[in-house]
Design a protein around this motif. Structure first.
Motif, PDB file in Angstrom:
ATOM      1  N   GLN A 146       1.459   5.543  -0.128  1.00 23.32           N
ATOM      2  CA  GLN A 146       0.835   6.799   0.285  1.00 23.32           C
ATOM      3  C   GLN A 146       1.559   7.948  -0.403  1.00 23.32           C
ATOM      4  OE1 GLN A 146      -1.882   7.219   2.710  1.00 23.32           O
ATOM      5  NE2 GLN A 146      -1.877   9.216   1.735  1.00 23.32           N
TER       6      GLN A 146
ATOM      7  N   GLU B 236       0.868  -1.171   0.000  1.00 19.35           N
ATOM      8  CA  GLU B 236       0.000   0.000   0.000  1.00 19.35           C
ATOM      9  C   GLU B 236       0.911   1.228   0.000  1.00 19.35           C
ATOM     10  OE1 GLU B 236      -4.149  -1.358   1.933  1.00 19.35           O
ATOM     11  OE2 GLU B 236      -2.576  -0.948   3.388  1.00 19.35           O
TER      12      GLU B 236
ATOM     13  N   SER C 201      -1.578   6.764  -4.463  1.00 19.36           N
ATOM     14  CA  SER C 201      -1.842   6.104  -3.177  1.00 19.36           C
ATOM     15  C   SER C 201      -2.760   4.921  -3.443  1.00 19.36           C
ATOM     16  CB  SER C 201      -2.574   7.054  -2.201  1.00 19.36           C
ATOM     17  OG  SER C 201      -1.873   8.272  -2.066  1.00 19.36           O
TER      18      SER C 201
ATOM     19  N   GLU D 138      -8.269   5.843   4.019  1.00 18.74           N
ATOM     20  CA  GLU D 138      -8.640   5.030   5.171  1.00 18.74           C
ATOM     21  C   GLU D 138     -10.139   4.726   5.124  1.00 18.74           C
ATOM     22  OE1 GLU D 138      -8.801   5.714   9.978  1.00 18.74           O
ATOM     23  OE2 GLU D 138      -7.707   7.143   8.743  1.00 18.74           O
TER      24      GLU D 138
ATOM     25  N   ARG E 120      -5.066   1.730  -1.139  1.00 18.92           N
ATOM     26  CA  ARG E 120      -5.401   1.071   0.140  1.00 18.92           C
ATOM     27  C   ARG E 120      -6.571   0.131  -0.072  1.00 18.92           C
ATOM     28  NH1 ARG E 120      -3.526   2.913   5.357  1.00 18.92           N
ATOM     29  NH2 ARG E 120      -5.179   2.008   6.581  1.00 18.92           N
TER      30      ARG E 120
END
Ligand code: FE2
Length: 484
Positions: A19, A17, A76, A149, A78
């Motif tokens: 960022q 992952e 990014s 998130e 996630r």
């Protein structure tokens, strides 16, 4: 190794992952006017805890974000931390059934297991100040647009709670919110639907106002749980659904005898029922059997005729079976043909014409023209003369001139293009297409920026890892920064 095998192997695991990692521009330059964020969603795993998913639709949703700012692109990604994802990570094994995968261990491991994993993997939406990961079988997940998130499973303030009856609540506690909402370009109201199972099968229509307040606007009883993935909204408020006679045999699926996809009953030869739902009521039309995942757009003509553009396939594609793909068996690429339907007042049977012979899918069009007359559609596509199993290019349809332009990417595979209008543009096709490609020989996933007018390359950025190309994305003309 076939290209499909190579692609599937490369994308078997996405473990990293990232960022805000700046991407290396390997060709051209990213225009400064291209300012905002491309969000994409799709399955990030093709297997889980060592157990292979059986179907392409099952992998856990992974959001990727490409922030375009001053000629730079930051990346990014996630996974969506659904409660099922978190529980399986903690348990170290697969705990939930999926759309196309039963739990390993046979009948008794699946018997009466009615809780399916919310894969949160199909689309991503930004509306009313919220970023949502969408999956058509359940509730959306609210995502922080800066950090990606997962914030919560989102029921729009209780609107998506199923309280039709005790049985309905037991069978499907979460009213589904489909992965293909349509944003009305003038009102800012988001329109969507859900197909809910229970003692009674229902098609539900939702509206979410520009501030994010949702309500159910229509409940349509249906005789079966049709596979309904997408629909069309006109600017005048007609909601157009193609109820294809391919339906889930819900008791087989719920009892655990089969995963839902294997319970699908196809009835070729039966007509498609077309429902047009608006404030005045429901009108019905019919047309011949085919399968449709995606519609491009649709609109109402001045004479009252409704025009609907869809990518039609002869039947539901069985080729998303991953076992088959990994083994190198031949698959059909599940590409459709762009087809125009005319729903004419007083004519119960829809008239239709094929607009292009190019196999194509994953349409994009100018977002300000949802439900209105429009001229251009882009998509993934291929020249029919190549007769390929998979799609290796980008197409542009000019619906006014009846022309198809095509750009070959062979041997690379192409993912859904997202159209971004150029700020201040006056021409409908003046803007960029943003898409991912996978090159099997270079073993590289790349982000491409194309000029939407002639499909020429504006810029290419190299990705730090592979991500599956599949499913949907959205452009938000805003760059989000992580909270301090
Ligand atoms: Fe879709």
């Amino acid at each position: 190794m076939t290209i499909l095998q190579h692609y599937l192997e490369a994308n078997r695991h996405v473990n990293e992952e990232h960022q805000s990692q700046e991407l290396r521009i390997v060709e051209g330059a990213v225009p400064e006017a291209l300012h905002g964020t491309l969000f994409r969603n799709g399955p990030g795993h093709l297997e889980h805890q060592g157990v292979g998913y059986q179907h392409l639709f099952d992998g856990d949703g992974m959001i990727s974000a490409f922030a375009f700012e001053q000629g730079r692109v930051r990346y990014s990604n996630r996974f969506v931390r659904t409660k099922e994802f978190v529980a399986e990570e903690q348990a170290g094994r697969m705990l939930y059934r999926s759309f196309g995968t039963n739990l390993p261990g046979g009948f008794w491991r699946n018997f009466m297991k009615m809780n399916f994993k919310n894969a949160a993997n199909t689309n991503v939406l930004y509306h009313g100040g919220e970023l949502l990961a969408l999956w058509e079988g359940g509730w959306p997940h609210r995502i922080d647009p800066a950090t990606l998130e997962t914030l919560e499973r989102y029921d729009y303030g209780g609107v998506l709670r199923n309280d039709f009856s005790k049985i309905d609540e037991l069978i499907m506690p979460e009213l589904p919110f489909a992965a293909h909402p349509r944003l009305h370009p003038d009102t800012g109201v988001l329109h969507n639907f859900g197909t809910a199972s229970g003692a009674q099968q229902r098609l539900l229509l939702y509206e979410v106002d520009a501030q994010g307040t949702a309500r159910i606007t229509h409940r349509q009883k249906m005789e079966a749980l049709y596979f309904t993935h997408d629909y069309v909204l006109t600017a005048q408020g007609q909601h157009i659904f193609f109820l294809i006679p391919i339906s889930f045999q819900i008791w087989q699926a719920f009892l655990g005898l089969k995963p839902p996809v294997d319970s699908l009953q196809r009835q070729p030869g039966q007509d498609i029922k077309i429902l047009v739902i608006d404030g005045q009521g429901v009108q019905e039309y019919h047309t011949d059997y085919c399968f449709i995942f995606h519609f491009a757009n649709g609109y109402k003509q001045e004479d009252g005729t409704l025009v609907v553009d869809a990518f039609t396939m002869p039947d539901f594609p069985l080729s998303f079976n991953l076992k088959q793909g990994f083994s190198g068996e031949e698959v059909d690429g599940a590409a459709g043909k762009l087809t125009r339907y005319y729903l004419e007042p007083g004519q119960p049977r829809a008239r239709r014409e094929q607009l292009s012979p190019y196999p194509s899918e994953f349409p994009a069009y100018h977002p300000a023209l949802t439900g209105k007359p429009y001229r251009y559609v882009w998509g993934i596509g291929d020249d029919p003369a190549n007769g390929r199993e998979l799609v290796h290019g980008i197409v542009k349809f000019d619906l006014e001139q009846g022309k198809t332009e095509w750009r070959d990417y062979y041997p690379a595979l192409t993912g859904e293009p997202v159209f971004v209008p150029r700020p201040g543009a006056t021409q409908e096709d003046d803007g960029w297409l943003l898409l991912l490609t996978f090159h099997p020989e270079a073993d590289q996933t790349s982000l491409h920026v194309l000029d939407a007018r002639d499909l020429s390359t504006v810029a290419i950025a190299a990705m730090p890892h592979h991500i599956p190309l599949v499913f949907h994305g959205t452009w938000v003309p805003e760059v989000f920064s992580a909270p301090e």
